[in-house]
Design a protein around this motif. Structure first.
Motif, PDB file in Angstrom:
ATOM      1  N   ARG A   1       2.429   5.964   9.778  1.00 37.48           N
ATOM      2  CA  ARG A   1       2.174   7.242  10.444  1.00 37.48           C
ATOM      3  C   ARG A   1       0.820   7.802  10.010  1.00 37.48           C
ATOM      4  O   ARG A   1       0.033   8.276  10.840  1.00 37.48           O
ATOM      5  CB  ARG A   1       3.295   8.230  10.113  1.00 37.48           C
ATOM      6  CG  ARG A   1       3.315   9.457  10.975  1.00 37.48           C
ATOM      7  CD  ARG A   1       4.487  10.378  10.664  1.00 37.48           C
ATOM      8  NE  ARG A   1       5.782   9.757  10.959  1.00 37.48           N
ATOM      9  CZ  ARG A   1       6.699   9.438  10.043  1.00 37.48           C
ATOM     10  NH1 ARG A   1       6.499   9.692   8.771  1.00 37.48           N
ATOM     11  NH2 ARG A   1       7.824   8.869  10.399  1.00 37.48           N
ATOM     12  N   GLU A   2       0.539   7.740   8.704  1.00 40.21           N
ATOM     13  CA  GLU A   2      -0.741   8.251   8.192  1.00 40.21           C
ATOM     14  C   GLU A   2      -1.916   7.428   8.728  1.00 40.21           C
ATOM     15  O   GLU A   2      -2.949   7.987   9.115  1.00 40.21           O
ATOM     16  CB  GLU A   2      -0.740   8.215   6.659  1.00 40.21           C
ATOM     17  CG  GLU A   2       0.276   9.126   6.014  1.00 40.21           C
ATOM     18  CD  GLU A   2      -0.051  10.599   6.146  1.00 40.21           C
ATOM     19  OE1 GLU A   2      -1.244  10.929   6.239  1.00 40.21           O
ATOM     20  OE2 GLU A   2       0.894  11.405   6.171  1.00 40.21           O
TER      21      GLU A   2
ATOM     22  N   LYS B   1       0.836  -1.208   0.000  1.00 39.65           N
ATOM     23  CA  LYS B   1       0.000   0.000   0.000  1.00 39.65           C
ATOM     24  C   LYS B   1       0.869   1.256   0.000  1.00 39.65           C
ATOM     25  O   LYS B   1       0.580   2.223  -0.711  1.00 39.65           O
ATOM     26  CB  LYS B   1      -0.934   0.012   1.213  1.00 39.65           C
ATOM     27  CG  LYS B   1      -2.074  -0.970   1.108  1.00 39.65           C
ATOM     28  CD  LYS B   1      -2.974  -0.849   2.322  1.00 39.65           C
ATOM     29  CE  LYS B   1      -4.173  -1.771   2.181  1.00 39.65           C
ATOM     30  NZ  LYS B   1      -5.197  -1.495   3.182  1.00 39.65           N
ATOM     31  N   ALA B   2       1.921   1.244   0.806  1.00 36.02           N
ATOM     32  CA  ALA B   2       2.821   2.400   0.872  1.00 36.02           C
ATOM     33  C   ALA B   2       3.486   2.618  -0.471  1.00 36.02           C
ATOM     34  O   ALA B   2       3.561   3.753  -0.963  1.00 36.02           O
ATOM     35  CB  ALA B   2       3.872   2.168   1.961  1.00 36.02           C
ATOM     36  N   GLU B   3       3.948   1.549  -1.078  1.00 37.34           N
ATOM     37  CA  GLU B   3       4.614   1.645  -2.382  1.00 37.34           C
ATOM     38  C   GLU B   3       3.671   2.206  -3.437  1.00 37.34           C
ATOM     39  O   GLU B   3       4.066   3.037  -4.259  1.00 37.34           O
ATOM     40  CB  GLU B   3       5.111   0.258  -2.795  1.00 37.34           C
ATOM     41  CG  GLU B   3       5.913   0.246  -4.075  1.00 37.34           C
ATOM     42  CD  GLU B   3       6.373  -1.157  -4.437  1.00 37.34           C
ATOM     43  OE1 GLU B   3       6.256  -1.511  -5.627  1.00 37.34           O
ATOM     44  OE2 GLU B   3       6.819  -1.876  -3.536  1.00 37.34           O
ATOM     45  N   MET B   4       2.417   1.778  -3.410  1.00 37.98           N
ATOM     46  CA  MET B   4       1.438   2.255  -4.382  1.00 37.98           C
ATOM     47  C   MET B   4       1.165   3.756  -4.229  1.00 37.98           C
ATOM     48  O   MET B   4       0.786   4.417  -5.182  1.00 37.98           O
ATOM     49  CB  MET B   4       0.119   1.476  -4.253  1.00 37.98           C
ATOM     50  CG  MET B   4       0.245  -0.010  -4.579  1.00 37.98           C
ATOM     51  SD  MET B   4       0.884  -0.329  -6.233  1.00 37.98           S
ATOM     52  CE  MET B   4      -0.440   0.294  -7.227  1.00 37.98           C
ATOM     53  N   LYS B   5       1.378   4.273  -3.035  1.00 38.84           N
ATOM     54  CA  LYS B   5       1.160   5.699  -2.773  1.00 38.84           C
ATOM     55  C   LYS B   5       2.463   6.496  -2.842  1.00 38.84           C
ATOM     56  O   LYS B   5       2.467   7.698  -2.573  1.00 38.84           O
ATOM     57  CB  LYS B   5       0.523   5.885  -1.396  1.00 38.84           C
ATOM     58  CG  LYS B   5      -0.863   5.278  -1.296  1.00 38.84           C
ATOM     59  CD  LYS B   5      -1.385   5.370   0.125  1.00 38.84           C
ATOM     60  CE  LYS B   5      -2.703   4.636   0.253  1.00 38.84           C
ATOM     61  NZ  LYS B   5      -3.156   4.560   1.647  1.00 38.84           N
ATOM     62  N   GLY B   6       3.556   5.814  -3.142  1.00 40.01           N
ATOM     63  CA  GLY B   6       4.840   6.490  -3.231  1.00 40.01           C
ATOM     64  C   GLY B   6       5.388   6.915  -1.881  1.00 40.01           C
ATOM     65  O   GLY B   6       6.070   7.928  -1.766  1.00 40.01           O
ATOM     66  N   ARG B   7       5.061   6.152  -0.853  1.00 44.55           N
ATOM     67  CA  ARG B   7       5.495   6.468   0.497  1.00 44.55           C
ATOM     68  C   ARG B   7       6.321   5.326   1.067  1.00 44.55           C
ATOM     69  O   ARG B   7       6.243   4.194   0.607  1.00 44.55           O
ATOM     70  CB  ARG B   7       4.309   6.653   1.439  1.00 44.55           C
ATOM     71  CG  ARG B   7       3.380   7.751   1.083  1.00 44.55           C
ATOM     72  CD  ARG B   7       2.486   8.059   2.251  1.00 44.55           C
ATOM     73  NE  ARG B   7       1.159   7.471   2.109  1.00 44.55           N
ATOM     74  CZ  ARG B   7       0.042   8.101   2.439  1.00 44.55           C
ATOM     75  NH1 ARG B   7       0.088   9.308   2.920  1.00 44.55           N
ATOM     76  NH2 ARG B   7      -1.108   7.518   2.303  1.00 44.55           N
ATOM     77  N   SER B   8       7.036   5.638   2.115  1.00 50.80           N
ATOM     78  CA  SER B   8       7.739   4.591   2.863  1.00 50.80           C
ATOM     79  C   SER B   8       6.725   3.872   3.753  1.00 50.80           C
ATOM     80  O   SER B   8       5.627   4.392   4.023  1.00 50.80           O
ATOM     81  CB  SER B   8       8.841   5.210   3.732  1.00 50.80           C
ATOM     82  OG  SER B   8       8.254   5.999   4.750  1.00 50.80           O
ATOM     83  N   LEU B   9       7.105   2.700   4.219  1.00 47.67           N
ATOM     84  CA  LEU B   9       6.254   1.972   5.154  1.00 47.67           C
ATOM     85  C   LEU B   9       6.035   2.812   6.410  1.00 47.67           C
ATOM     86  O   LEU B   9       4.919   2.896   6.923  1.00 47.67           O
ATOM     87  CB  LEU B   9       6.882   0.621   5.520  1.00 47.67           C
ATOM     88  CG  LEU B   9       6.156  -0.192   6.595  1.00 47.67           C
ATOM     89  CD1 LEU B   9       4.728  -0.509   6.171  1.00 47.67           C
ATOM     90  CD2 LEU B   9       6.941  -1.456   6.914  1.00 47.67           C
ATOM     91  N   GLU B  10       7.087   3.448   6.882  1.00 45.77           N
ATOM     92  CA  GLU B  10       6.974   4.282   8.082  1.00 45.77           C
ATOM     93  C   GLU B  10       5.963   5.405   7.884  1.00 45.77           C
ATOM     94  O   GLU B  10       5.118   5.658   8.746  1.00 45.77           O
ATOM     95  CB  GLU B  10       8.339   4.868   8.441  1.00 45.77           C
ATOM     96  CG  GLU B  10       8.312   5.704   9.692  1.00 45.77           C
ATOM     97  CD  GLU B  10       9.694   6.233  10.066  1.00 45.77           C
ATOM     98  OE1 GLU B  10       9.740   7.131  10.917  1.00 45.77           O
ATOM     99  OE2 GLU B  10      10.699   5.782   9.510  1.00 45.77           O
TER     100      GLU B  10
END
Length: 80
Positions: free
Chosen positions: A33-34, A20-29
């Motif tokens: 946090r979100e 999910k994080a990768e699909m949003k261009g974010r880190s797992l951390e």
């Protein structure tokens, strides 16, 4: 800011969150946090429960005139 360590998460849960994080261009951390930030606000029912808990734990005011205190506070505003 605080830190939290969560133990014993299922590997599939971690992989899904990474995806999910990768699909949003974010880190797992950042994804975690979100998610935690979105889940943190209290619902109306939780706020009411918190108020009730505080009331139960608060000492009773035996000889306190609430009406007089309100009047005094209101009158003090006009003295300034």
């Amino acid at each position: 800011m605080g830190q939290v360590l969560v133990r014993n998460l299922d590997d599939a849960v971690i992989e899904n969150l990474k995806f999910k994080a990768e699909m949003k261009g974010r880190s797992l951390e950042q994804e975690l946090r979100e998610l935690l930030t979105a889940a943190a606000p209290l619902t109306a029912e939780e706020k009411i429960a918190l108020i009730r808990k505080i009331r139960i734990e608060s000492p009773k005011l035996k000889d306190f005139d609430v009406s007089a205190a309100i009047r005094a506070g209101r009158d003090d505003e006009f003295l300034e």
